[in-house]
Design a protein around this motif. Structure first.
Motif, PDB file in Angstrom:
ATOM      1  N   GLU A  69     -40.772  61.717 -32.488  1.00  8.94           N
ATOM      2  CA  GLU A  69     -39.263  60.577 -32.660  1.00  8.94           C
ATOM      3  C   GLU A  69     -39.885  59.113 -31.902  1.00  8.94           C
ATOM      4  OE1 GLU A  69     -35.207  62.643 -34.189  1.00  8.94           O
ATOM      5  OE2 GLU A  69     -35.918  62.828 -32.587  1.00  8.94           O
ATOM      6  N   ILE A  70     -40.414  59.598 -30.675  1.00  9.11           N
ATOM      7  CA  ILE A  70     -41.121  58.353 -30.198  1.00  9.11           C
ATOM      8  C   ILE A  70     -42.079  58.018 -30.540  1.00  9.11           C
ATOM      9  CG2 ILE A  70     -41.610  57.920 -28.068  1.00  9.11           C
ATOM     10  CD1 ILE A  70     -39.847  60.487 -26.223  1.00  9.11           C
ATOM     11  N   ALA A 103     -40.620  55.467 -33.190  1.00 10.06           N
ATOM     12  CA  ALA A 103     -40.420  54.557 -33.315  1.00 10.06           C
ATOM     13  C   ALA A 103     -40.986  53.145 -32.903  1.00 10.06           C
ATOM     14  CB  ALA A 103     -39.109  54.978 -31.445  1.00 10.06           C
ATOM     15  N   ASP A 104     -42.429  53.635 -32.015  1.00  7.85           N
ATOM     16  CA  ASP A 104     -43.241  52.450 -32.280  1.00  7.85           C
ATOM     17  C   ASP A 104     -43.595  51.797 -33.677  1.00  7.85           C
ATOM     18  OD1 ASP A 104     -41.615  52.037 -29.960  1.00  7.85           O
ATOM     19  OD2 ASP A 104     -43.088  53.526 -28.339  1.00  7.85           O
ATOM     20  N   MET A 151     -38.458  65.241 -30.456  1.00  2.19           N
ATOM     21  CA  MET A 151     -38.315  64.528 -30.018  1.00  2.19           C
ATOM     22  C   MET A 151     -40.132  62.680 -29.313  1.00  2.19           C
ATOM     23  SD  MET A 151     -36.410  63.549 -26.217  1.00  2.19           S
ATOM     24  CE  MET A 151     -34.555  63.984 -26.977  1.00  2.19           C
ATOM     25  N   MET A 152     -41.135  64.054 -28.897  1.00  2.00           N
ATOM     26  CA  MET A 152     -42.027  63.059 -29.416  1.00  2.00           C
ATOM     27  C   MET A 152     -42.408  62.506 -30.766  1.00  2.00           C
ATOM     28  SD  MET A 152     -43.434  62.100 -26.157  1.00  2.00           S
ATOM     29  CE  MET A 152     -43.791  63.473 -24.721  1.00  2.00           C
TER      30      MET A 152
END
Lengths: 124, 650
Positions: free
Chosen positions: B428-429, B432-433, B425-426
């Motif tokens: 992906e986070i 994402a930016d 998830m990290m």
């Protein structure tokens, strides 16, 4: 924007999920077990509780039961990386006890955020 | 005086003739073999001969002129005088004292039995009596002896019978009377055949033949018939009877009633038979071995069958015959137990790894004890084939191990998931930016990919645990497999022939279609890897069976009589040794080269099958390929497939 109580005994998980939620504009409070979560719950009003299941010091199942007794309207998402112990499937149990959503770890960013939206959207 | 002279001559001649006659008479008397005593009318002894002197022990000078009573024992003397007077009144030639026992008295006082013939002799001086005396001591002695013998024969407990060479009974004792019921006067004079059952009549001819040859028959066991028609078991001893000249004139038979002995022997035989039937009827193997040599002296049927032999095949062989040969299940090991049994006298119990005639190895639970049987030092062993039990124990151990591993896998999965959560998830986070064109975006994509692969592995570990039955639906396994096989054909190299034997009928089981397809794919993938680069065959078949007791005994979940679908996936690949087979379902156990397999395929298969209430069996040997058999309980409910949600059924 909603207020979310995030409960997990793993700091790295807490940090990650908190980041994913705050990136959606939510206010996140974290707790590392069920006892701390109830303390926080009694101090503030939350829209949603996201809780892990397997934790030391009061695990997620009894937390869900307690929350449901005290705040029947609150949204709950149960999340677990564990499968089962014997015949007990924790997430199924959590669902039966009133969790609105159940999520298996590791959960993808989009899936997690979608679950948050579903829960908070229903409330709204 | 010639005339006178001639008369004188004549007289003289007469005198001479008379004298010669008298002399002859005297000599006859003198040398007669019987004692002769001449008694005068007065009762005095007139004359005795030589034999009389010898018999009575007197010189004749001592006797002449003495009363005859000197020759009579004192106690008879008075009576004798009376009888003598009586005789002289009615003189006639006759035996003296008929019916009475007569005794003489020797000079030394000894008495002896005698017989006396009395002959009156008329003379000018009156009637004289010439007594001819016979010493009958010897005859009496013989008569007594014969009487004794007769008494012995008669009082014998065993029948004694004599017969002549014609088979005619000549004597019959009291015991014979008791045994056969005939009195002597009923049977003596009749043929001995009366005692012989008709079917045994030829025995008599045989006996007579031996007797005529002077041979004796001893302890011949046969049957004779009583007067009342009942039969009696006897032991016969028949001896020839010789007369004084050595000629065989008949036979004496001694019979012994052996009914009791036969009854006892019968009981013994029955007891032995009973023992033998118990010996062979018990489920356990019983082995009696010589304690010194270890050789089998006796083995019961089940004991021999346990090792695939007949009892006869085992006798004389030692423990080596049924030893697996590996220490301590060899002769040395066996003798260690025997020695301990002999030293302590206590029962020794141990498990024995034995070898059958066909070479198969079996586990046998043995109790042995040192014993004396008929004076022989033996080892008595009771054995039970526990191969099945041990297999069951191994299966249970395996199941428990799997359960433990399952729990462990669950724990490991939980830990890993908690680590994968921030990794994925990290990443992906951050991504994402980030503009995808950036180098770091691609690097993070690699991290994410690795994280997702790890997630997949963890999910498979978790699949090792049970599958929730509630999520199962009724489905047609045949159809599920047909679809799966179509897919498998696309992933198999052309070097592998895929054979499928799945009938047209529905095979209804309750389960999860995806998982059941997963099983097929896992097994097929395994088969492909086992065949390797060579040419081979993958055979997939589906049939239904009713489980027998033998199968159920080795299963902890399926009962005998259960109707099951059997999916068999067999390959012609390299096969597995026993050790590999034992571990084939363990998570992370793999024989594949690093990177080629996770070691989870078979454990997942096991988990799925167990979750479906089924059983997996594997049969393999190095070089002989492998066959996996998956037994799934057939669904017997009346619910039809058309009632099922389309996604599950079709």
């Amino acid at each position: 924007m909603a207020k979310i109580l995030l409960v997990d005994d793993q700091p790295l998980v807490l940090e990650t999920l908190a980041k994913a939620a705050s990136d959606r504009g939510h206010v996140v409070v974290t707790a590392v077990n069920g006892l701390k979560a109830m303390d926080a719950f009694h101090k503030e009003k939350f829209d949603l509780v996201v809780t892990d299941i397997i934790m030391p010091e009061q695990e997620g199942i009894s937390l869900i039961m307690e929350l449901r007794r005290e705040a029947p309207e609150i949204k709950i998402i149960a999340i677990s990386g564990g499968g089962r112990t014997g015949n007990v499937e924790f997430l199924k149990m959590a669902e039966k006890l009133g969790a609105n959503e159940t999520i298996r770890k590791p959960v993808r960013l989009n899936d997690f955020q979608a679950a948050l939206d579903r829960c908070l959207g229903t409330k709204a | 005086m010639p005339a006178q002279g001639s008369q004188t001559n004549s007289l003289l001649q007469k005198d001479e003739a008379l004298r010669q006659s008298e002399e002859r008479f005297r000599r006859v008397v003198e040398f007669a073999p019987n004692a002769m005593v001449m008694i005068a009318p007065s009762g005095t002894i007139e004359m005795v001969n030589r034999e009389a002197e010898r018999l009575f022990g007197y010189d004749r000078a001592e006797l002449l002129g003495k009363p005859v009573e000197v020759l009579v024992p004192d106690r008879f003397r008075d009576m004798h005088q009376g009888l003598r007077d009586l005789f002289f009144k009615l003189p006639a030639a006759r035996p003296m004292g008929p019916g009475r026992e007569l005794f003489g008295r020797k000079k030394d006082g000894r008495e002896f039995p005698l017989e006396i013939g009395l002959n009156p002799i008329e003379t000018n001086d009156g009637t004289f009596v010439l007594s001819a005396i016979v010493d009958i001591s010897e005859r009496r002695r013989r008569e007594t002896e014969a009487g004794h013998l007769a008494a012995i024969v008669n009082s014998s407990g065993d029948p004694i019978i004599s017969k002549n060479l014609m088979g005619v009974v000549t004597s019959w004792n009291a015991a014979a009377e008791r045994l056969f019921g005939y009195r002597a006067n009923e049977i003596v004079g009749s043929n001995i055949a009366r005692l012989i059952p008709p079917e045994r009549l030829d025995e008599e001819a045989m006996i007579l033949r031996h007797i005529k040859n002077g041979e004796r028959i001893e302890h011949m066991e046969t049957v004779r018939r009583r007067k009342d028609g009942s039969d009696v078991a006897v032991s016969l001893t028949v001896s020839p009877i010789f007369d004084r000249t050595g000629t065989i004139v008949g036979a004496s038979k001694i019979l012994h009633d052996i009914s009791d002995r036969l009854r006892a022997a019968d009981r013994l035989r029955l007891s032995e038979e009973r023992f033998r039937s118990i010996f062979n009827a018990v489920a356990e193997g019983i082995f009696i071995s010589d304690a010194e040599t270890g050789a089998f002296v006796d083995v019961n049927g089940p004991g021999a069958a346990m090792y695939g032999y007949t009892p006869e095949e085992m006798l004389g062989h030692d423990i080596g015959l049924i030893s697996s040969g590996e220490s301590p299940y060899d002769m040395k090991g066996a003798f260690a137990w025997i020695t301990r049994a002999a030293a302590t006298g206590e029962v020794q119990q141990f498990d024995w790894h034995g070898k059958r005639k066909d070479g198969a190895l079996i586990w046998v639970e043995v109790s042995i004890r040192f014993a004396f049987i008929s004076g022989r030092k033996v080892i008595l062993s009771i054995a039970r084939d526990v191969s099945d039990r041990r297999a069951m124990e191994a299966q249970l151990r395996q199941a428990m191990k799997m359960e433990a591993i399952g729990t462990l896998a669950g724990g490991v999965a939980h830990e890993l998931n908690n680590l994968l959560q921030p990794i994925i998830m990290m990443t992906e986070i951050v991504m994402a930016d980030m503009p995808p064109a950036r180098k770091e975006f691609r690097q993070l994509a690699t991290v994410l990919d690795a994280g997702l692969k790890a997630t997949d592995i963890v999910q498979r570990i978790l699949a090792f645990g049970r599958v929730d039955e509630a999520s199962h639906a009724l489905l047609d396994l045949a159809l599920v497999l047909k679809e799966g096989i179509a897919f498998i054909r696309t992933i198999m190299p052309s070097s592998i022939t895929v054979k499928s034997e799945i009938g047209d009928g529905e095979v209804r089981v309750r389960g999860d279609k995806t998982q059941l397809t997963q099983i097929l794919i896992n097994l097929a993938t395994n088969a492909r890897d086992a065949i390797g680069d060579g040419v081979g065959t993958l055979s997939i078949s589906l049939r239904s069976v009713v489980l027998d007791a033998d199968f159920a005994e080795r299963s902890t979940t399926l009962a005998a009589g259960t109707r099951c679908a059997v999916l068999e996936v067999a390959d012609s690949g390299c096969g597995m040794d026993a050790e590999t087979m034992q571990r084939v379902f363990e998570p992370f156990f793999t024989t594949k080269p690093v990177g080629k397999g996770t070691g989870l395929g078979m454990s997942v298969t096991h988990g799925i099958v167990t979750g479906h209430g089924g059983v997996v069996r594997v049969d393999s040997a190095p070089g002989r390929g492998t066959r996996f058999s998956i037994y799934l309980p057939l669904e017997e409910s009346v619910e039809t497939l058309t009632d099922l949600p389309a996604t599950e059924a079709r």
